[in-house]
Design an enzyme around this catalytic site. Structure first.
Site, PDB file in Angstrom:
ATOM      1  N   ARG A 192     -13.844  -8.274  -0.415  1.00 42.90           N
ATOM      2  CA  ARG A 192     -13.150  -7.798   0.786  1.00 42.90           C
ATOM      3  C   ARG A 192     -12.675  -6.353   0.622  1.00 42.90           C
ATOM      4  O   ARG A 192     -12.165  -5.961  -0.417  1.00 42.90           O
ATOM      5  CB  ARG A 192     -11.962  -8.709   1.080  1.00 42.90           C
ATOM      6  CG  ARG A 192     -11.153  -8.308   2.321  1.00 42.90           C
ATOM      7  CD  ARG A 192      -9.896  -7.535   1.961  1.00 42.90           C
ATOM      8  NE  ARG A 192      -9.033  -7.319   3.124  1.00 42.90           N
ATOM      9  CZ  ARG A 192      -7.970  -6.528   3.137  1.00 42.90           C
ATOM     10  NH1 ARG A 192      -7.626  -5.896   2.030  1.00 42.90           N
ATOM     11  NH2 ARG A 192      -7.243  -6.378   4.237  1.00 42.90           N
ATOM     12  N   THR A 212       0.840  -1.195   0.000  1.00 33.66           N
ATOM     13  CA  THR A 212       0.000   0.000   0.000  1.00 33.66           C
ATOM     14  C   THR A 212       0.879   1.249   0.000  1.00 33.66           C
ATOM     15  O   THR A 212       1.943   1.272   0.614  1.00 33.66           O
ATOM     16  CB  THR A 212      -0.892  -0.008   1.260  1.00 33.66           C
ATOM     17  OG1 THR A 212      -1.787  -1.109   1.181  1.00 33.66           O
ATOM     18  CG2 THR A 212      -1.688   1.272   1.392  1.00 33.66           C
ATOM     19  N   GLY A 251      -5.223  -4.910   7.103  1.00 36.00           N
ATOM     20  CA  GLY A 251      -6.341  -3.987   7.187  1.00 36.00           C
ATOM     21  C   GLY A 251      -7.390  -4.319   8.218  1.00 36.00           C
ATOM     22  O   GLY A 251      -7.973  -3.420   8.841  1.00 36.00           O
ATOM     23  N   THR A 307      -0.466   1.426   6.504  1.00 33.79           N
ATOM     24  CA  THR A 307      -0.240   0.264   5.644  1.00 33.79           C
ATOM     25  C   THR A 307      -0.097  -0.962   6.532  1.00 33.79           C
ATOM     26  O   THR A 307       0.598  -0.915   7.541  1.00 33.79           O
ATOM     27  CB  THR A 307       1.017   0.427   4.776  1.00 33.79           C
ATOM     28  OG1 THR A 307       1.249  -0.793   4.058  1.00 33.79           O
ATOM     29  CG2 THR A 307       2.254   0.760   5.593  1.00 33.79           C
ATOM     30  N   GLY A 308      -0.789  -2.029   6.188  1.00 24.30           N
ATOM     31  CA  GLY A 308      -0.683  -3.223   7.022  1.00 24.30           C
ATOM     32  C   GLY A 308      -1.872  -4.140   6.861  1.00 24.30           C
ATOM     33  O   GLY A 308      -2.585  -4.089   5.863  1.00 24.30           O
ATOM     34  N   GLY A 354     -10.311  -3.479   2.758  1.00 23.23           N
ATOM     35  CA  GLY A 354      -9.404  -3.261   3.869  1.00 23.23           C
ATOM     36  C   GLY A 354      -9.540  -1.871   4.453  1.00 23.23           C
ATOM     37  O   GLY A 354     -10.540  -1.171   4.253  1.00 23.23           O
ATOM     38  N   ASP A 355      -8.508  -1.444   5.167  1.00 25.08           N
ATOM     39  CA  ASP A 355      -8.565  -0.157   5.850  1.00 25.08           C
ATOM     40  C   ASP A 355      -8.250   1.027   4.957  1.00 25.08           C
ATOM     41  O   ASP A 355      -8.641   2.153   5.267  1.00 25.08           O
ATOM     42  CB  ASP A 355      -7.595  -0.160   7.034  1.00 25.08           C
ATOM     43  CG  ASP A 355      -6.143  -0.251   6.568  1.00 25.08           C
ATOM     44  OD1 ASP A 355      -5.813  -1.237   5.882  1.00 25.08           O
ATOM     45  OD2 ASP A 355      -5.345   0.647   6.882  1.00 25.08           O
TER      46      ASP A 355
END
Length: 342
Positions: A234, A206, A260, A257-258, A236-237
């Site tokens: 799906r 990301t 989510g 970033t990671g 994510g964050d």
């Protein structure tokens, strides 16, 4: 929406050495503007990355950092700087955003992005698009040219077309490296049945940027292709305001970033800003605390943070995070591994 072509055409500054120390003449000067970027966090290490690959990533990070820094140095806004930096990374297949995005389980590239203006707390986001060349521009158009905050899939693509954003054939985003990652993930799933995407992709690619301009206004933006083999629509964050992106002139600007799912559950970006505004914590203290909380729950990843005083902070619980920072005092450098001094 303002045209950023001229901004991106500005000549980039010369490549800086890794995290140069500031000169004595400006060491005590508070930055008038500042910017930080990230290109994802993960398990990369100096031992696993050859010199050529490392140099390529450092050059890509530097180009994006310089694009955003040039906007701020020329007196531009934080929102323009964030947009300029992210657009370059969206076009670079080394990162998991735009071109080079990972593949879903069904073998397509889908994109998520968000952006937030700390002056007004206006925000825009999109998810699940497949033909918009620059998802960050779509997120910005949602913020500036629609009555909404968050658009998805076909509706988001329809809005992008109506706004005249550049659309490309979906095949433009794919790369062989990402295809192989999906194949490895599917093969592992057939054998084990519960293999995490993290066992296949050793980093979260990301991209994001945060900035404070000379007027003291802040902005944050994030763009991603999600996780290899993601299924069932799906999300994510990264496109979620408050989880992967947040900006508030009263406190800070954050891009994450990671993993989510954990960033969503903690509300990482908004939580960092809340700690800074309500508890008076510094950017580094707040970021470290929230990343530690998320890690205790089982997640991992990192954040970049810009404070109201121009301070910049990185916090991550992985072996590395592609990152860079620059400000008006002359600091301008990039780094990859946790062992490198920020």
């Amino acid at each position: 929406m303002r045209n950023l072509t001229a901004l991106l055409a500005a000549p980039a500054m010369l490549l800086a050495a890794l995290f140069l120390t500031m000169s004595p003449a400006v060491a005590d000067e508070a930055p008038r503007w500042s910017i930080a970027i990230h290109g994802g966090a993960g398990t990369m290490s100096p031992e696993r990355m050859d010199a050529e690959t490392r140099a390529a990533y450092e050059a890509a990070l530097q180009a994006a950092l310089d694009a955003g820094a040039q906007v701020l140095a020329d007196g531009g806004s934080a929102i323009d700087a964030v947009t300029a930096a992210i657009m370059l990374m969206e076009d670079d297949p080394k990162f998991n955003s735009g071109r080079g995005a990972v593949y879903t389980w069904d073998g397509v590239n889908e994109h998520d992005a968000s952006i937030m203006d700390g002056r007004t707390r206006d925000a825009g986001a999109s998810t699940g698009t497949r033909n918009v060349r620059h998802p960050i521009l779509l997120a910005r158009a949602v913020m500036e040219d629609s009555p909404h905050v968050f658009l998805s899939r076909e509706g988001a693509e329809q809005f992008a077309a109506e706004q005249g954003l550049e659309l490309v054939d979906p095949s433009w985003f794919g790369t062989e490296a990402r295809k192989r990652a999906l194949e490895r993930y599917k093969e592992a799933q057939m054998k084990a049945g519960d293999t995490s995407q993290l066992a296949i992709d050793t980093k979260f690619g990301t991209v994001g940027a945060v900035a404070r301009d000379k007027d003291g206004s802040m902005a944050a933006g994030t763009s991603t292709g999600g996780m290899t083999g993601k299924r069932w629509g799906r999300i994510g964050d990264s496109p979620m305001i408050g989880a992967g992106t947040y900006a508030d002139n009263r406190a800070c600007a954050v891009s994450a970033t990671g993993w989510g799912e954990y960033f969503i559950r903690v509300g990482v970006a908004a939580e960092i800003c809340a700690r800074m505004r309500m508890k008076g914590e510094s950017a580094q203290v707040a970021a470290d605390a929230v990343i530690a909380e998320m890690g205790e729950m089982g997640g991992n990843g990192g954040v970049i943070v810009a404070g109201t005083n121009g301070d910049l902070a990185f916090a991550f619980d992985t072996a590395g995070m592609y990152r860079g920072r620059a400000d008006s005092t002359g600091r301008n450098a990039v780094a990859i591994f946790a062992s490198e001094v920020d």
